[in-house]
Structure formats: C-alpha cells, structure tokens
Design an enzyme around this catalytic site. Structure first.
Site, short mmCIF file in Angstrom:
data_model
loop_
_atom_site.label_atom_id
_atom_site.label_comp_id
_atom_site.label_asym_id
_atom_site.label_seq_id
_atom_site.Cartn_x
_atom_site.Cartn_y
_atom_site.Cartn_z
N TRP B 321 18.08 38.94 5.71
CA TRP B 321 17.75 38.73 7.17
C TRP B 321 16.19 38.71 7.29
CZ3 TRP B 321 14.57 40.93 10.83
CH2 TRP B 321 14.92 40.52 12.17
N HIS B 322 15.52 39.39 6.44
CA HIS B 322 14.04 39.47 6.72
C HIS B 322 13.34 38.08 6.23
CE1 HIS B 322 14.63 43.80 7.82
NE2 HIS B 322 13.41 43.38 8.40
N GLY B 323 13.92 37.61 5.02
CA GLY B 323 13.32 36.45 4.52
C GLY B 323 14.12 35.84 3.43
#
Lengths: 347, 468
Positions: B321-323
């Site tokens: 989700w973060h990257g």
C-alpha cells in the site's frame, strides 16, 4: 468569545515581537551571513563606501594566464585611488537582485556618491529570467523583505519566495522561446526564438568532411537563445532597472549602468547580422530609456574584441585582462564628470 | 497545497472565518469548494480522479443498500474493483509491468513493458481506502448509504485529511460534517495548539533531520558505521515527526472548524512490542487493515498456521500500500515476521504485563525501537541495492573515519520528540497543554513559536506520506 480569541492573538503577536528581539541579537547575524552575505557586506561597508559596484561573475572571472587578475571594479579604482569603490558581487545576479540590495542601504546614514550597476544584456533573455539559479537568488533575498527578522526567517522555512521547481522554470523558458515573437523592421523568416533555433540546429554548419559540425551548431544555438529577443516594456528586468533608477533619483545618488560587452564579432560570424541587429537594438533601447537625469549608461557592448572573451564555447561576459581593463577604463572615463578632481590616469 | 506553506497559512484563517459566517445550509458547498481549491493547488486535473472515486462509491453505496442477495455483493465488488483498478493504474502499473516482464523472462519469453510517465496523484491511496471503507460498511449494513452527494463528496475531499489521512470512517467524519458547528473557544484553543505543535514537529524536527538522513542514504559507503547507525535511528524520528506533524495539523485544522477526526498516532516509539507499535502508529490504516482485510481473512478465529499466514498477508499488503516497490513489501513482511515471533514467544513465555515504568518495560521499548529502526531501512532505501549498502555500512564501516558531519542538532531535536512523547504518553498534546497553568502553557507556546520561526529547517521537504 471573539474578544477572548482576539486577546490571545494579541498575546501571540507580542510573543513574536519579543522573540524577534531575541532572534535579532542571537541567531540572525549567522543566518544572514549564511543566506545573504552580500547584505552584510553592504551594511558593513556603508560608512566607508564612496562608490558601490554591484556585479556578477563578469567582474571577478579571469583567464588563468592573465598577468593581472584584478576585477573590473579594482581596475576602475586605480583611476580614483582616493575613492573607495566597494564591490558587492554574486554570481548570476541581475537587476532584480541589485534592486533588493539597494533597499538594504540605510538611507538615514551616509549614502554613496555613486552606484555602478552591471547591466547585462543577456539578463533580459528568457533563459536567464527563468534560470534555475533564480530560486537560490530569491532565497537569498528573503531577509531583505520589510518584515521583522523573525518573520523573514519563518518565510525562509516556508519557502515563501519565488520557489518554482527547475522543471517549472524550464517549462516557462521553453514557453517564452516558443511564443514570444521576434520583431524586425524588415522581413525575417523566423517568428520566434524556437523557430530560429530549430533552423540552426537542423542545418547550421558542416565540417569539411560533410558531417555536422555539432560544436559550432550548439554554440550558434546558444547565441540565438542568448541574444535573440526584443526588450519590451513588460520585461521583468525593465521593472527592476526602473525601480533602481527611481531609488537613485529619490536619494540623489548618481547611477552608472555598466552595459557589458558581448562577443558581437562572434555572434556575427556564427549567426549573422540579424542577431547583431537585435543586440544593438536592445542596447539602444536601454541607453534611450536610462540615459537621463542622474543616470548614465556606459556602453561597452562592442568595446571588447572577440579574442578577449574567455569562454568560446558558451555565451558569457567573462573577459581576459585586457577586456576587463578596457571596460574599467570606459567606466572611469564616464565617472570623470562627477569625480574629475579625483581622477588619476592609471593606464 | 502544503500545510507548511504561506499559501496554506493564508488559506486556513480565511476558510475558518467564512465557514462560521455562512449559514449551515451553505457550509457543505463551501467546504467542498475549499477542499477542491486545496487539492487543485497540487495538480489541478487530478481532481477529476477524485470526482470519479466519489461518483463510483456514491452510486455503489446507494445500489448496495437497495439491492439484496448476490446483487449486493456484485455492487460491492464493482465498487472495490473500480477503486483498486484506479489505484493500480496510477500507482502500480509500471511496477506490475516490470515484474511481469521479469517473470516472463524466467521462462524465456521476452516482454517489453510500456512505462507510463504519470505522476501519482497525491494521496490517492488515502482517498481510495477511505472511500472503500464506506462501501464496505454499507455492504455490512453498519452504515446507511448517503443520499446527499455533497456530503459524501466532502467525506472523501475534506481538505485537512484528504492527502495523508487519517483514513476516516463515514460513521465519524460523515456525521461530523453534517452537524452544525458553532464557534467554540475550546475548539479554537485546541485547534491552535495542535496546528502550532504539528508545524513545529514537521518543520523544526523532521525538516532538520531530513538533510542528514538524505545525505547518508545517498552514499552510505562513505560514512562510518556510527554515522550510518545515527542516520538509521534519525530516520525513525524523521518519518515519525513528518507524519505525526502532518496528522496533528490535520487534527488541528479540523478542530478549528469544530470537526473531530481520529488520532493517527499515540506515542508509537514507546511501544513494547511490534504489535503494540502498530496499535499506536498510523492507527487509521492499521484499523482499516484489521477491519477490512484481517477479519475478512478469518482474523484469529482460525488455526495457528492460517492465522500466521493472515498476519503475514496483512503486513505485506500494508507494505505494498505504501509504495510500488518490493522494498516496501519486505518492510511489511519483516514487521509481520517480528510480530509473529513476538506472539509465539509470548505464547511460550508468560510474562505479566504492567504499565509501570519498570526496567523491563524500558528494555522492551528500546528493543522495539531498535527493531523498527532497522526495518525502516527497507522503507527509506530507494531499492534493495541501497538497503544492502546501508546494512553493509552499518555492519562493516567501523574502520572508516566518516565524514565528520554534525548530527548533534538532529539528535537534540529527536530527543525533544522523545521527551514530548513521554510527556503526552497515552494522551494528546492539546489535552496535556490544557492541564498546564496559564503562564507555563504560554511559555510552551513561546518555545514552540521560537522553534518554528527560528530553528525550522531552511530546506523544504514535502510530507513523506504525500507520495502514498
């Protein structure tokens, strides 16, 4: 409730003002030295400076083989040994920065007798106006804003100045090259710098063996982008120099605009007479606009021969010793009217 | 628009003033316009993506509520897949392409991926997750579908938290946005404290640490082991100060409008275990994953191996989700592994947990901090090579004299953050300041103002979480 909130805001305002005193006496000098050392130089020299010389790299750059490596301002000072010409210098500066430097001068104290300000023709072009060096220059100017020092320091953290990204600046520059029309009093095949530049890039120079002479083509394109423009009323540099002119008129300080020499010979041989026409037309525009009242434009545009330019693969105003001496001589001759009794022939 | 910009500091008081001057029936329009303006200060055209998300989930919500049986599920899946597709296109398209190409090359098939040169819309992961939570809640019957498009749009767009959370639930923010809020002094004072403190934490602490960390991560092999260790620990403080600062400002801005949004941080570096860390760090995301992924997978009501797998899936998806980079997945996986190891250990060795400040608790806190700091390396590194260089430098650069960079100021700022965390433990800064006697409280304001105005970093760093 509104009264209560307003009182709290007043308290916050008071705290900020008190902290401004603390800041001004503690960290401010260090911040100023770090971000805007030219401002400190102006303050420190105001009592002793007879003449200020505001300049950029043209003043300080020399050729390694030069027998004399002195600056233009120092050579000028040779003609007036009894006067102190104080040099305030920073790379890539322009009218917008000089204008801010003037604001730093404390008008309640002793004012200089004259100010010599570098007038670089190329600083009026789109490449320089939208240069990525502008962010750094603007950052250095934050402390010259008319707010308490602590507020200016906060603005620095907020980056509350012209802080466009390199990409944005490049887009602005390319847009100007594409859209700003080139005006000639005779028919000219290219409507914009972009068209002219593309034409040169697509068929400028061939080597004897028939291949493209890329070095020459690249340089010719630089010259087109460097000098291919008409200075107009809405050019931001005009507003800057108008403000400089107004400041000097208001405080009755004589202003000398040192219009720098350009490699006109090379421009002619590389690109042709059309480019030289624009250079001269722009020079005439500036002379006509500012040669009045207590302002003089020192026209050096064509005084330095091509061989005296240090950079031959780029458009700069970096001169070898003789070039710098020639310009200094020109300046000192113009200063004669004001300081005739102090003049001493130096060379 | 960045919170740490002059633009915002002018925008905010104007919005607050006009908001309270307007009659309640016009406020939703005003908040909508202000939020659009706020978002369009970044890349104007990307507002269309937000409008699309709003349109999809607004219609889906109504459709789910009306439908029954499998149609209900169908509408939910249509909504979720549309959101995920949007996110995948902007965030993961290039990542997927490259990985597919790598995978195919293993089987001797050549595939030349098309690289899209698009800028990721700011905060896209936040909007999509927030919006998805609404449709899931409607599907679960815990939330009534919103009939008023304007209120729903404001739920997705609400400017204080639109670009980096907290990821709010409709139950809370949707309701708060509908209620008529009157100007109340307490809201102003709390809001002001939160905004001031948030700006201080971001601009004075995070932005003063960032230059040192950035330099070390650029060329770790040129720094001594000590300098690299310092950078690793400092990054923990940098990312915390950066995101905590943002969330606090968001909280403060909302409070100034009378709106309460959830806390996203509760002194995470004072956690004694990784599981506790995740109950204190980016709480809105952790609870999102708990409610919508972990529980959907069966949560802890399954057998031990499956439960362990669930934990790993949740942490790895959270990483992704973060990257769009495998380093984030590894970062998530490492958190999952440590979390599992701690839970297994606790199953075997029963230790009585106390809240007191005992030596054992301090030791556990330090252990958790060191582990999270080391795992952050994968989060911060540009790629695996960079992470490897960092770890190598940590372990082997003892012979190097280092560059002699002065990291003491950054450490002092980090220490200030720890002290503050100890002070506000299990509470919040505005609440704690409210308990202080007036002269002491104003003395703290003076310190915060001085720090913010005079000591804040002179380089501007965008909020780290904006890229997600």
């Amino acid at each position: 409730m509104l009264k209560k909130v307003l009182i709290r805001f007043l308290w916050v305002g008071l705290i900020i003002l008190s902290l401004d005193v603390v800041y001004t006496h503690t960290l401010y000098p260090k911040d100023l030295e770090e971000k805007s050392k030219e401002v400190v130089e102006i303050w420190n020299s105001q009592d002793s400076a007879d003449i200020y010389y505001f300049g950029e790299s043209s003043n300080t750059t020399y050729r390694e083989t030069d027998s004399l490596k002195n600056r233009i301002s120092e050579f000028t000072n040779w003609f007036y040994p009894s006067l102190r010409i104080t040099n305030i210098n920073k790379f890539a500066t322009h009218g917008g920065v000089y204008r801010q430097w003037l604001k730093v001068i404390d008008t309640k104290k002793k004012l200089p007798h004259a100010i010599i300000i570098t007038l670089n023709l190329r600083s009026f072009n789109a490449g320089w106006i939208h240069s990525n060096l502008e962010t750094q220059l603007q950052e250095a100017m934050v402390f010259t804003q008319p707010f308490p020092n602590i507020v200016n320091r906060f603005f620095l953290s907020l980056q509350a100045f012209d802080n466009k990204t390199d990409k944005q600046r490049e887009e602005d520059m390319l847009r100007d090259y594409r859209t700003v029309p080139l005006v000639f009093p005779y028919p000219f095949p290219f409507k914009t710098v972009s068209e002219w530049d593309s034409h040169m890039a697509a068929g400028g120079y061939l080597k004897p063996d028939g291949s493209w002479d890329m070095d020459k083509i690249v340089l010719a394109c630089h010259f087109i982008k460097g000098y291919g423009f008409n200075i107009r009323q809405n050019n931001p540099r005009i507003a800057d120099f108008d403000a400089i002119y107004d400041w000097c008129s208001k405080f009755q300080v004589n202003l000398y605009l040192n219009l720098l020499a350009e490699n006109v010979q090379y421009a002619d041989s590389l690109v042709g007479k059309d480019l030289v026409f624009l250079m001269k037309q722009n020079r005439d525009f500036l002379v006509k606009r500012y040669q009045k009242g207590n302002c003089k434009v020192i026209d050096n545009l064509e005084v330095v021969p091509g061989r005296e330019f240090i950079d031959l693969e780029w458009t700069t105003e970096h001169y070898a010793c003789k070039g710098r001496m020639t310009i200094a001589k020109n300046i000192s001759d113009t200063l004669k009217k004001q300081f005739n009794n102090k003049y001493k022939k130096a060379y | 628009m960045l919170f740490n910009s002059l633009h915002f500091l002018i925008f905010l008081p104007l919005v607050i003033g006009l908001y309270y001057l307007l009659p309640q029936r016009f406020r939703w329009i005003f908040i909508f316009l202000a939020s659009c303006y706020f978002y369009m200060a970044f890349v104007p055209k990307y507002i269309l993506i937000l409008f699309l998300i709003i349109a999809i989930d607004y219609v889906s919500g109504l459709a789910i509520e009306k439908a029954s049986g499998t149609r209900r599920k169908l509408f939910l899946w249509l909504s979720l897949s549309s959101n995920i597709l949007l996110l995948a296109f902007f965030k993961y398209f290039n990542f997927l392409n490259v990985n597919v190409a790598d995978l195919l090359s293993l089987f001797g098939t050549e595939f030349h991926p098309v690289n899209l040169s698009i800028i990721l819309p700011i905060g896209l992961s936040f909007h999509t997750f927030q919006s998805m939570s609404y449709t899931i809640e409607v599907y679960r019957g815990k939330q009534q579908a919103e009939k008023h498009l304007g209120y729903f749009a404001n739920y997705v767009l609400f400017f204080p938290q639109m670009v980096a959370g907290p990821i709010e639930r409709y139950e809370n923010l949707g309701t708060e946005l509908k209620v008529e809020h009157h100007p109340v002094y307490k809201n102003f004072s709390d809001g002001f404290r939160l905004v001031l403190f948030g700006l201080f934490v971001k601009m004075t602490i995070a932005d003063n640490i960032a230059p040192y960390v950035n330099e070390v991560y650029k060329q770790p092999w040129t720094y001594s082991a000590l300098e690299v260790w310092v950078a690793v620990f400092l990054f923990s403080f940098q990312i915390y100060a950066d995101f905590y600062g943002y969330s606090t400002i968001a909280l403060g801005c909302a409070r100034l409008l009378g709106i309460k949004i959830m806390d996203n941080f509760k002194t995470p570096y004072l956690s004694r275990s990784i599981s506790e860390f995740w109950s204190r760090w980016h709480i809105s995301l952790s609870t999102w994953f708990r409610d919508y992924l972990y529980i959907t997978l069966g949560g802890n009501r399954v057998k031990l191996p499956r439960w362990s797998l669930n934990i790993m899936i949740v942490f790895m998806v959270s990483g992704l989700w973060h990257g769009a980079n495998w380093t984030f997945v590894v970062w998530g996986a490492l958190h999952g592994l440590v979390s599992l190891a701690e839970r297994y250990f606790n199953m075997i060795v029963k230790i009585e947990k106390t809240e007191s400040l005992s030596f054992w608790n301090v030791l556990l806190t330090v252990k958790t901090f060191v582990i999270t700091s080391l795992i952050w390396i994968f989060f911060r590194a540009e790629n695996f090579a960079n992470a490897k260089d960092m770890i190598k430098a940590l372990l082997f650069n003892y012979h190097l004299a280092g560059k002699g960079v002065n990291y003491i100021p950054a450490l002092v700022f980090s220490l200030a953050l720890i002290v503050t965390d100890v002070y506000v433990y299990n509470s919040r800064i505005d609440v704690r300041l409210g308990f202080l006697k007036t002269p002491y409280r104003w003395a703290v304001y003076a310190v915060l103002i001085f720090g913010l105005f005079v000591l804040s970093g002179t380089q501007k760093f965008a909020f780290i979480y904006f890229q997600f």
